[in-house]
Design an enzyme around this catalytic site. Structure first.
Site: not given
Length: 240
Positions: A62, A84, A109, A199, A204
């Site tokens: 945290s 990703l 988009s 992470h 990766r």
């Protein structure tokens, strides 16, 4: 006064990633951890570095969520972006009835805008790894790289031509885009906590990951390392 790190960009293949904003540092992590004792510090010392290592080693995550980064990705292939996106799952945390996502993104988009003819072209076409079924051999090009590039370009040209023809027929953008090759260049904004970014880097920047996503992970690591070197090192190098 503008922070010296904000706006820093690094090339990622034929695209780029930019650190557009961030909040916090190593000091934010230790202050978040020590708030339970009602203590706050203004400068790091060796005890703080040890605390950060302890937090990472014992999975007390945290405090690392109080540091947040925002990146702009431009001209990065959809193949990379799709990998990703998976970190919505890999970096989400559940608390009781509510899911608290530690990362989010917004992208251009194809439902709203017509895509430009911009695609990722590899500088070389790598050989398949001999023992790892999902990996390639970095630095080892196929014998006929010119032919491979010609085939690749032909497929892209056909896909984009079909996309344009569908639009000319009056087909809506949200359906016409379905024929676009996944090598088209995308643009997006990605915001994630330090824990989530570490992470992502840990998973990766790995020999089993696709080279293109490894290049992105390496670039992001370089962008944030000057801001939180102790936390990043502790999180990335901690045991799984």
């Amino acid at each position: 006064m503008k922070n010296q790190f904000i706006g820093t960009s690094l090339d990622v293949d034929d695209g780029k990633v930019t650190l557009t904003d961030y909040m916090g540092s190593d000091l934010s992590v230790v202050n978040a951890a020590r708030v339970s004792f009602g203590k706050t510090k203004t400068e790091m010392d060796d005890k703080d570095v040890k605390l950060i290592k302890y937090l990472a080693a014992h999975k007390h995550m945290s405090p690392f969520r109080h540091v947040v980064f925002t990146f702009a990705l431009e001209g990065v292939s959809e193949v990379v972006c799709r990998q990703l996106y998976k970190h919505q799952v890999g970096c989400a945390y559940t608390s009781g009835e509510f899911k608290e996502a530690a990362t989010t993104w917004n992208e251009i988009s194809g439902r709203y805008v017509e895509f430009d003819p911009e695609f990722h072209f590899p500088s070389e076409f790598r050989k398949q790894h001999k023992s790892n079924k999902q990996a390639s051999l970095e630095g080892e090009c196929v014998e006929n790289n010119v032919m491979a590039r010609a085939i690749y370009k032909e497929a892209i040209d056909q896909g984009f031509s079909a996309y344009k023809k569908l639009l000319e027929l009056g087909v809506c953008k949200e359906q016409a885009r379905m024929v676009m090759p996944v090598s088209f260049k995308n643009s997006l904004v990605w915001t994630a906590s330090l824990e989530a970014v570490a992470h992502f880097i840990k998973l990766r920047d790995h020999e089993g990951a696709q080279l293109e996503i490894r290049n992105l992970a390496r670039a992001i690591k370089k962008l944030i390392d000057p801001i939180c070197p102790h936390s990043l090192d502790a999180l990335v190098n901690s045991e799984k």
